[in-house]
Design an enzyme around this catalytic site. Structure first.
Site, short mmCIF file in Angstrom:
data_model
loop_
_atom_site.label_atom_id
_atom_site.label_comp_id
_atom_site.label_asym_id
_atom_site.label_seq_id
_atom_site.Cartn_x
_atom_site.Cartn_y
_atom_site.Cartn_z
N LYS A 108 0.86 -1.19 0.00
CA LYS A 108 0.00 0.00 0.00
C LYS A 108 0.89 1.22 0.00
O LYS A 108 1.98 1.22 0.57
CB LYS A 108 -0.90 0.01 1.23
CG LYS A 108 -1.98 1.07 1.24
CD LYS A 108 -3.10 0.81 0.25
CE LYS A 108 -4.24 0.10 0.82
NZ LYS A 108 -5.35 -0.28 0.02
N1 GLU Z 1 -7.18 -0.14 -2.94
C1 GLU Z 1 -7.96 -1.31 -3.22
C2 GLU Z 1 -7.99 -2.23 -2.02
O1 GLU Z 1 -7.80 -1.81 -0.89
C3 GLU Z 1 -7.58 -1.99 -4.52
C4 GLU Z 1 -6.17 -2.43 -4.66
C5 GLU Z 1 -5.78 -2.96 -6.04
O2 GLU Z 1 -6.62 -2.98 -6.92
O3 GLU Z 1 -4.62 -3.33 -6.18
O4 GLU Z 1 -8.27 -3.40 -2.12
#
Ligand code: GLU
Length: 412
Positions: A108
């Site tokens: 993240k």
């Molecule tokens: N931000 C989204 C999540 O927390 C999607 C992450 C992604 O598509 O890689 O799952």
């Protein structure tokens, strides 16, 4: 969300004990190997503002685990972003991708910024500079960023373009791009659509018919969840966003509310409902938090009337609140299952980019529903067989798979 990371790690330790990791994997330090992040990158992103001044933004990318595949996870733009937040969210990504069985690890990123205070040109400079600062850390087989809170197709287009400028033209370096740049049809809607698929499955099991639903957060996820649930015949009795809350106990007209939000940038002032100070005060059967972490906490959990909570957001229910809710018999479908639709379609986007062959909407949607249904059934079965909550069940399944893969890969 200061203690979200500690909560996740202590839950992972408890699950490690439940799965008997010490006996199953003696002398392997399995929980530590799974729980601790691989790499934490903390840096500053400096940009020139439109008025000629300079500004500095604290920035992060946490690569939590690549045991199951390349690091994968979104970029969050929010003034509350801090390192503990990003570590927690990266860990959740590892568990999420494992649980829904896609070949990625977890990561993240985040920038501590209020993006609504930036102009379009300032936002573009910020995203390009951020991408440049982590250019050696990302790549289609290494770490693949995606949208998260306050980032979407526009930001992913800039990230892709910045990577293309400095490295290679690889569309699979980020997911959630505009369709014209290789984004998957259905990716934008996928998280909200997935939340609804899971909500309908859980409502069927709990025999909730003609539901009254409250949705907290009316951004990309909340809007799509409201649209799809409204179409399914549910009454959406309350909706809130960061600037206000509206209630209509007979059910809000969601088409009209979406139009209002587009113009007013908030649900506040919508004439098809009454203003409400606290969304938790509106009685409902199903509550779907879709904004930031720790919306339901010890100090407000008593107000939750829902029989079912579906976590559209990541970590919206605190540990203490969860214990109170479980004691009352509330069912909570955890984030790593409920909002996995986004990363599932991100995986489909990555596959399409690598194949150079693009799928139709029906195929994306049917594969998404199939994958989420499989994961939901698996979590439910484990939860019933082992008499654990849906969150514990999800963590057990996710961690068990990462542990056996860790062992198979040896000491990296
Ligand atoms: N931000 C989204 C999540 O927390 C999607 C992450 C992604 O598509 O890689 O799952």
């Amino acid at each position: 969300m200061a203690d979200a990371y500690d909560n996740i790690i202590s839950l992972m330790r408890r699950i490690g004990d439940r799965l008997d990791f010490n006996k199953k994997y003696p002398n392997e330090k399995m929980v530590e190997r799974i729980a601790i992040s691989d790499k934490i990158i903390r840096f500053k992103t400096i940009i020139g503002m439109d008025d000629g001044t300079i500004d500095v933004f604290q920035s992060y990318r946490v690569q939590h685990s690549e045991t199951l595949g390349p690091y994968k996870g979104g970029i969050r733009l929010h003034p509350t972003v801090d390192i503990s937040d990003i570590k927690a969210l990266a860990t959740l990504m590892t568990l999420k991708t494992s649980l829904v069985d896609i070949p990625f690890g977890g990561a993240k990123g985040g920038i501590c910024v209020d993006p609504h205070k930036l102009t379009r040109t300032e936002s573009e400079r910020l995203i390009r500079k951020y991408t440049h600062r982590i250019i050696n850390e990302i790549g289609p087989n290494v770490d693949i960023p995606a949208p998260d809170v306050n980032s979407g197709q526009r930001e992913m287009a800039w990230m892709y373009d910045e990577y293309r400028k400095h490295r290679e033209d690889a569309r699979a370096v980020v997911t959630g791009k505009p369709v014209a740049l290789g984004g998957s049809i259905g990716r934008k809607e996928a998280t909200g659509a997935g939340v609804v698929t899971i909500t309908l499955l859980a409502m069927k099991d709990l025999k909730i018919t003609s539901p009254k639903v409250s949705i907290e957060g009316f951004g990309n996820v909340g809007v799509q969840a409201a649209i799809d649930l409204y179409k399914s015949g549910a009454a959406i009795v309350a909706v809130s966003d960061s600037r206000g809350c509206v209630e209509n106990r007979g059910g809000l007209d969601i088409d009209a509310l979406v139009e209002h939000k587009k113009k007013a940038k908030t649900v506040s002032g919508f004439l098809g409902g009454k203003p409400l100070v606290d969304i938790l005060k509106c009685p409902c059967d199903v509550f779907i938090p879709c904004s930031l972490g720790h919306t339901v906490r010890k100090d407000n959990v008593e107000r939750v009337s829902a029989k079912l909570i579906v976590e559209g957001a990541n970590a919206p229910v605190s540990d203490e609140a969860e214990r109170t809710l479980l004691d009352k018999g509330t069912v909570i479908i955890p984030d790593i299952l409920a909002n996995a639709g986004g990363v599932i379609v991100s995986y489909y986007e990555w596959v399409q980019n690598r194949e150079g062959f693009y799928w139709k909407r029906d195929l994306v949607n049917s594969r998404l529903t199939e994958k989420l249904t499989e994961a939901y059934e698996k979590v439910k079965r484990y939860s019933v067989d082992n008499k654990v909550s849906m969150r514990e069940s999800s963590y057990c399944l996710a961690m068990d798979k990462i542990a056996s893969t860790t062992l198979a890969r040896g000491v990296q």
